[in-house]
Design an enzyme around this catalytic site. Structure first.
Site, PDB file in Angstrom:
ATOM      1  N   GLY A  79      47.557   6.998 -41.872  1.00 13.25           N
ATOM      2  CA  GLY A  79      47.680   8.033 -40.840  1.00 13.25           C
ATOM      3  C   GLY A  79      49.111   8.444 -40.528  1.00 13.25           C
ATOM      4  O   GLY A  79      49.372   9.095 -39.530  1.00 13.25           O
ATOM      5  N   VAL A 101      49.715  15.219 -45.605  1.00 13.28           N
ATOM      6  CA  VAL A 101      50.353  16.468 -45.200  1.00 13.28           C
ATOM      7  C   VAL A 101      51.660  16.662 -45.977  1.00 13.28           C
ATOM      8  O   VAL A 101      51.957  17.764 -46.466  1.00 13.28           O
ATOM      9  CB  VAL A 101      50.581  16.491 -43.667  1.00 13.28           C
ATOM     10  N   LYS A 131      44.527  11.668 -55.906  1.00 17.99           N
ATOM     11  CA  LYS A 131      44.310  10.530 -55.000  1.00 17.99           C
ATOM     12  C   LYS A 131      43.421   9.558 -55.760  1.00 17.99           C
ATOM     13  O   LYS A 131      42.194   9.720 -55.798  1.00 17.99           O
ATOM     14  CB  LYS A 131      43.610  11.030 -53.726  1.00 17.99           C
TER      15      LYS A 131
HETATM   16  N1  LIG Z   1      53.457  17.334 -39.915  1.00 20.45           N
HETATM   17  C1  LIG Z   1      52.282  17.283 -39.299  1.00 20.45           C
HETATM   18  N2  LIG Z   1      51.940  18.225 -38.381  1.00 20.45           N
HETATM   19  C2  LIG Z   1      50.746  18.187 -37.762  1.00 20.45           C
HETATM   20  N3  LIG Z   1      49.820  17.237 -37.982  1.00 20.45           N
HETATM   21  C3  LIG Z   1      50.096  16.267 -38.866  1.00 20.45           C
HETATM   22  C4  LIG Z   1      51.333  16.240 -39.568  1.00 20.45           C
HETATM   23  N4  LIG Z   1      51.329  15.147 -40.374  1.00 20.45           N
HETATM   24  C5  LIG Z   1      50.148  14.541 -40.184  1.00 20.45           C
HETATM   25  N5  LIG Z   1      49.399  15.204 -39.297  1.00 20.45           N
HETATM   26  C6  LIG Z   1      48.036  14.839 -38.844  1.00 20.45           C
HETATM   27  O1  LIG Z   1      47.993  13.440 -38.628  1.00 20.45           O
HETATM   28  C7  LIG Z   1      46.815  12.884 -39.181  1.00 20.45           C
HETATM   29  C8  LIG Z   1      47.171  11.851 -40.254  1.00 20.45           C
HETATM   30  O2  LIG Z   1      47.928  12.495 -41.287  1.00 20.45           O
HETATM   31  P1  LIG Z   1      47.617  12.256 -42.827  1.00 20.45           P
HETATM   32  O3  LIG Z   1      46.164  12.426 -43.117  1.00 20.45           O
HETATM   33  O4  LIG Z   1      48.571  13.099 -43.604  1.00 20.45           O
HETATM   34  O5  LIG Z   1      47.991  10.705 -42.944  1.00 20.45           O
HETATM   35  P2  LIG Z   1      47.900   9.765 -44.240  1.00 20.45           P
HETATM   36  O6  LIG Z   1      49.091   8.904 -44.214  1.00 20.45           O
HETATM   37  O7  LIG Z   1      47.660  10.598 -45.431  1.00 20.45           O
HETATM   38  O8  LIG Z   1      46.589   8.871 -43.944  1.00 20.45           O
HETATM   39  P3  LIG Z   1      45.652   8.059 -45.016  1.00 20.45           P
HETATM   40  O9  LIG Z   1      46.220   6.669 -45.063  1.00 20.45           O
HETATM   41  O10 LIG Z   1      44.307   8.114 -44.354  1.00 20.45           O
HETATM   42  O11 LIG Z   1      45.696   8.759 -46.338  1.00 20.45           O
HETATM   43  C9  LIG Z   1      45.986  14.059 -39.718  1.00 20.45           C
HETATM   44  O12 LIG Z   1      45.075  14.456 -38.738  1.00 20.45           O
HETATM   45  C10 LIG Z   1      47.023  15.143 -39.956  1.00 20.45           C
HETATM   46  O13 LIG Z   1      46.500  16.440 -39.841  1.00 20.45           O
HETATM   47 MG   LIG Z   2      46.119  10.571 -46.800  1.00 17.58          MG
END
Ligand SMILES: Nc1ncnc2c1ncn2[C@@H]1O[C@H](COP(=O)(O)OP(=O)(O)OP(=O)(O)O)[C@@H](O)[C@H]1O
Ligand SMILES: [Mg+2]
Length: 210
Positions: free
Chosen positions: A14, A19, A34
């Site tokens: 998360g 993103v 992925k």
């Molecule tokens: N720069 C950003 N602006 C707005 N929202 C963001 C941003 N980065 C992340 N988020 C939000 O935060 C949440 C977690 O981000 P993300 O899914 O990219 O995390 P992750 O590290 O890929 O998680 P996972 O371990 O589940 O793959 C999502 O709801 C995403 O939309």
């Molecule tokens: Mg992710």
């Protein structure tokens, strides 16, 4: 593997890996993969939505597990066992590979994401928060990667710019910063495109020059 292949990992789940990956895939016109998806909300679909790129830019997951849990547990519950090496089905570049969770997340009874990265033989970009607590998580992740001789290109920060925290991570982790993507509200394809091109320029440049 080609130098324009990168692995996106993070200090935690998360943290913003998907993103950041979407911003990079969109800006470079690259291919996203992925290899291990755990949970019904597929990161591949999120990246496709945020980039608007056609299906050819997305490789199928090697494991798509229904439970939103750590991959070893999600696999066990699905009656599956994740086995290495996992290699991308195609080699187009730039290839942006997203891990699940962080570096030491178990993928089976004996191996973690770090073993997956080592088998892929590609360098890593570590996504980290800028908020309080990130220095410890980031330095621990860097040390774990270094201990396994997994090359690290640098850190991409997600969140409000925090120059003092970032400076401590650069100093103690001896790593470059490759960008700082702010929290975008609303998070739309257009906002990500324009902010990503500006704030992730170092990592984009690295991929362009291979
Ligand atoms: N720069 C950003 N602006 C707005 N929202 C963001 C941003 N980065 C992340 N988020 C939000 O935060 C949440 C977690 O981000 P993300 O899914 O990219 O995390 P992750 O590290 O890929 O998680 P996972 O371990 O589940 O793959 C999502 O709801 C995403 O939309
Ligand atoms: Mg992710």
């Amino acid at each position: 593997m080609e130098s324009s292949t990168i692995i996106i990992t993070g200090t935690d789940t998360g943290v913003g890996k998907t993103v950041v990956a979407a911003a990079i895939v969109g800006a470079t016109g690259g291919v996203y993969w992925k290899p291990i998806q755990a949970g019904p909300e597929r990161d591949t679909e999120v990246v496709q939505r945020l980039t608007g790129l056609p299906d050819a830019h997305f490789l199928p997951e090697a494991y798509a597990l229904p439970a939103p849990l750590c991959p070893s547990v999600a696999a066990r519950r699905a009656g599956a066992c994740i086995a290495l090496p996992l290699l991308p089905p195609r080699r187009e570049t730039p290839l942006i590979i997203e891990g699940a969770g962080g570096v030491f997340v178990p993928i089976n009874g004996a191996q973690t994401m770090a073993d997956l990265f080592a088998a892929l033989a590609a360098p890593v970009v570590l996504v980290a928060r800028t908020a309080l607590g990130t220095i410890n998580h980031t330095l621990l992740s860097l040390e774990a990667l270094a201990a396994r001789r997994i090359p690290v290109l640098g850190v991409v920060f997600a969140g409000e710019d925090n120059p003092e925290t970032i400076a401590e991570i650069e100093r103690f982790g001896r790593v470059p910063t490759l960008g700082c993507l702010p929290h975008l509200d609303p998070l739309t394809p257009g906002a990500l495109r324009s902010s990503g091109a500006r704030t992730l320029a170092p990592v984009l440049e690295m991929l362009r020059t291979g």
